[in-house]
Write a protein that holds these residues in place. Structure first.
Motif, PDB file in Angstrom:
ATOM      1  N   ASP A  38       0.806  -1.222   0.000  1.00 45.53           N
ATOM      2  CA  ASP A  38       0.000   0.000   0.000  1.00 45.53           C
ATOM      3  C   ASP A  38       0.837   1.270   0.000  1.00 45.53           C
ATOM      4  OD1 ASP A  38      -2.149  -1.743   0.253  1.00 45.53           O
ATOM      5  OD2 ASP A  38      -2.103  -1.623   2.430  1.00 45.53           O
ATOM      6  N   THR A  39       2.171   1.138   0.104  1.00 46.65           N
ATOM      7  CA  THR A  39       3.013   2.315   0.308  1.00 46.65           C
ATOM      8  C   THR A  39       4.218   2.299  -0.623  1.00 46.65           C
ATOM      9  OG1 THR A  39       2.424   2.232   2.638  1.00 46.65           O
ATOM     10  CG2 THR A  39       4.285   3.612   2.069  1.00 46.65           C
ATOM     11  N   ASP A  40       4.519   3.449  -1.178  1.00 42.86           N
ATOM     12  CA  ASP A  40       5.743   3.633  -1.952  1.00 42.86           C
ATOM     13  C   ASP A  40       6.874   3.837  -0.944  1.00 42.86           C
ATOM     14  OD1 ASP A  40       7.865   4.639  -3.433  1.00 42.86           O
ATOM     15  OD2 ASP A  40       6.561   5.789  -4.760  1.00 42.86           O
ATOM     16  N   LEU A  41       7.833   2.929  -0.899  1.00 42.51           N
ATOM     17  CA  LEU A  41       8.897   2.964   0.101  1.00 42.51           C
ATOM     18  C   LEU A  41      10.150   3.711  -0.355  1.00 42.51           C
ATOM     19  CD1 LEU A  41       8.681  -0.730   1.363  1.00 42.51           C
ATOM     20  CD2 LEU A  41       7.643   1.312   2.372  1.00 42.51           C
ATOM     21  N   ARG A  42      10.133   4.285  -1.546  1.00 42.03           N
ATOM     22  CA  ARG A  42      11.338   4.948  -2.058  1.00 42.03           C
ATOM     23  C   ARG A  42      11.835   6.052  -1.137  1.00 42.03           C
ATOM     24  NH1 ARG A  42       9.350   5.655  -8.163  1.00 42.03           N
ATOM     25  NH2 ARG A  42       7.464   6.129  -7.012  1.00 42.03           N
ATOM     26  N   HIS A  43      10.922   6.747  -0.463  1.00 42.55           N
ATOM     27  CA  HIS A  43      11.345   7.838   0.420  1.00 42.55           C
ATOM     28  C   HIS A  43      12.187   7.336   1.588  1.00 42.55           C
ATOM     29  CE1 HIS A  43       7.686   6.311   2.276  1.00 42.55           C
ATOM     30  NE2 HIS A  43       8.083   6.860   3.408  1.00 42.55           N
ATOM     31  N   ILE A  44      11.982   6.074   2.002  1.00 39.95           N
ATOM     32  CA  ILE A  44      12.779   5.505   3.095  1.00 39.95           C
ATOM     33  C   ILE A  44      14.227   5.343   2.646  1.00 39.95           C
ATOM     34  CG2 ILE A  44      13.128   3.446   4.518  1.00 39.95           C
ATOM     35  CD1 ILE A  44      10.058   3.155   4.556  1.00 39.95           C
ATOM     36  N   ALA A  45      14.434   4.934   1.412  1.00 42.61           N
ATOM     37  CA  ALA A  45      15.792   4.754   0.896  1.00 42.61           C
ATOM     38  C   ALA A  45      16.561   6.067   0.904  1.00 42.61           C
ATOM     39  CB  ALA A  45      15.749   4.173  -0.506  1.00 42.61           C
ATOM     40  N   LEU A  46      15.862   7.176   0.811  1.00 38.52           N
ATOM     41  CA  LEU A  46      16.519   8.478   0.704  1.00 38.52           C
ATOM     42  C   LEU A  46      16.738   9.170   2.046  1.00 38.52           C
ATOM     43  CD1 LEU A  46      14.514   9.769  -2.372  1.00 38.52           C
ATOM     44  CD2 LEU A  46      16.755   8.657  -2.347  1.00 38.52           C
ATOM     45  N   THR A  47      16.131   8.671   3.128  1.00 41.52           N
ATOM     46  CA  THR A  47      16.297   9.322   4.427  1.00 41.52           C
ATOM     47  C   THR A  47      17.571   8.854   5.102  1.00 41.52           C
ATOM     48  OG1 THR A  47      14.973   7.654   5.568  1.00 41.52           O
ATOM     49  CG2 THR A  47      13.811   9.604   4.805  1.00 41.52           C
ATOM     50  N   GLY A  48      18.016   9.592   6.078  1.00 43.82           N
ATOM     51  CA  GLY A  48      19.245   9.273   6.805  1.00 43.82           C
ATOM     52  C   GLY A  48      19.086   8.072   7.702  1.00 43.82           C
ATOM     53  N   THR A  49      18.939   8.298   8.995  1.00 38.41           N
ATOM     54  CA  THR A  49      18.846   7.217   9.963  1.00 38.41           C
ATOM     55  C   THR A  49      17.496   6.519   9.845  1.00 38.41           C
ATOM     56  OG1 THR A  49      20.271   8.418  11.465  1.00 38.41           O
ATOM     57  CG2 THR A  49      18.966   6.645  12.411  1.00 38.41           C
ATOM     58  N   LYS A  50      17.546   5.191   9.775  1.00 38.25           N
ATOM     59  CA  LYS A  50      16.337   4.380   9.680  1.00 38.25           C
ATOM     60  C   LYS A  50      16.412   3.293  10.736  1.00 38.25           C
ATOM     61  CE  LYS A  50      17.687   3.935   5.337  1.00 38.25           C
ATOM     62  NZ  LYS A  50      18.370   5.143   4.951  1.00 38.25           N
ATOM     63  N   ASP A  66      19.399  -1.504  -1.964  1.00 38.49           N
ATOM     64  CA  ASP A  66      18.901  -1.485  -3.342  1.00 38.49           C
ATOM     65  C   ASP A  66      19.762  -0.557  -4.183  1.00 38.49           C
ATOM     66  OD1 ASP A  66      16.504  -3.112  -3.536  1.00 38.49           O
ATOM     67  OD2 ASP A  66      15.667  -1.731  -2.067  1.00 38.49           O
ATOM     68  N   THR A  67      20.155  -1.021  -5.351  1.00 41.16           N
ATOM     69  CA  THR A  67      20.892  -0.152  -6.254  1.00 41.16           C
ATOM     70  C   THR A  67      19.948   0.785  -6.998  1.00 41.16           C
ATOM     71  OG1 THR A  67      20.819  -1.849  -7.965  1.00 41.16           O
ATOM     72  CG2 THR A  67      22.785  -1.759  -6.571  1.00 41.16           C
ATOM     73  N   ASP A  68      18.695   0.364  -7.151  1.00 39.59           N
ATOM     74  CA  ASP A  68      17.706   1.192  -7.824  1.00 39.59           C
ATOM     75  C   ASP A  68      16.342   0.991  -7.181  1.00 39.59           C
ATOM     76  OD1 ASP A  68      16.223   2.790  -9.473  1.00 39.59           O
ATOM     77  OD2 ASP A  68      16.398   1.506 -11.231  1.00 39.59           O
ATOM     78  N   PRO A  69      16.043   1.749  -6.105  1.00 39.02           N
ATOM     79  CA  PRO A  69      14.756   1.556  -5.427  1.00 39.02           C
ATOM     80  C   PRO A  69      13.547   1.949  -6.265  1.00 39.02           C
ATOM     81  CG  PRO A  69      15.882   3.464  -4.530  1.00 39.02           C
ATOM     82  CD  PRO A  69      16.840   2.801  -5.487  1.00 39.02           C
ATOM     83  N   HIS A  70      13.767   2.506  -7.446  1.00 45.51           N
ATOM     84  CA  HIS A  70      12.642   2.930  -8.283  1.00 45.51           C
ATOM     85  C   HIS A  70      12.038   1.769  -9.068  1.00 45.51           C
ATOM     86  CE1 HIS A  70      13.436   7.051  -7.261  1.00 45.51           C
ATOM     87  NE2 HIS A  70      14.708   6.795  -7.454  1.00 45.51           N
ATOM     88  N   THR A  71      12.742   0.644  -9.142  1.00 46.40           N
ATOM     89  CA  THR A  71      12.246  -0.504  -9.891  1.00 46.40           C
ATOM     90  C   THR A  71      11.015  -1.112  -9.231  1.00 46.40           C
ATOM     91  OG1 THR A  71      14.490  -0.958 -10.615  1.00 46.40           O
ATOM     92  CG2 THR A  71      12.895  -2.716 -10.886  1.00 46.40           C
ATOM     93  N   ASN A  72      11.081  -1.382  -7.935  1.00 47.98           N
ATOM     94  CA  ASN A  72       9.963  -1.927  -7.163  1.00 47.98           C
ATOM     95  C   ASN A  72       9.719  -1.007  -5.973  1.00 47.98           C
ATOM     96  OD1 ASN A  72       9.580  -4.319  -8.679  1.00 47.98           O
ATOM     97  ND2 ASN A  72      11.328  -5.241  -7.667  1.00 47.98           N
ATOM     98  N   PRO A  73       8.917   0.026  -6.134  1.00 47.82           N
ATOM     99  CA  PRO A  73       8.766   1.015  -5.066  1.00 47.82           C
ATOM    100  C   PRO A  73       8.110   0.501  -3.792  1.00 47.82           C
ATOM    101  CG  PRO A  73       7.233   1.465  -6.861  1.00 47.82           C
ATOM    102  CD  PRO A  73       8.135   0.358  -7.316  1.00 47.82           C
TER     103      PRO A  73
END
Length: 86
Positions: A38-50, A66-73
């Protein structure tokens, strides 16, 4: 595979996590995959501390691999930065 929360940038995202111990690294770390249909997770890949929070309240920091988080968001590969939280 089970429920987990991702804590990042002051927000919480509910995901399903599949985690395993990476015994090839020394010291042993952990890795896995998080999903949320239900959620596009690409923004998590771009944040600092997780942080990953399991249902028992245990938390652990991680990075995305992920080398390319845009493939499977809706899916991200992750690797722990410390001891396994499970």
């Amino acid at each position: 595979m089970g429920p987990a929360d991702i804590l990042h940038a002051g927000t919480t995202t509910h995901v399903t996590a599949r985690l395993a111990t990476d015994r090839t690294s020394r010291p042993a770390t952990w890795e896995g995959e998080i999903r949320s249909p239900d959620t596009d997770l690409r923004h998590i890949a771009l944040t600092g501390t997780k942080q990953l929070r399991l249902p028992d309240g245990t938390t652990a920091e991680f990075t995305t691999t992920d080398t390319d988080p845009h493939t499977n968001p809706d899916t991200l590969q992750i690797k722990g930065t410390g001891p396994a939280p499970f």
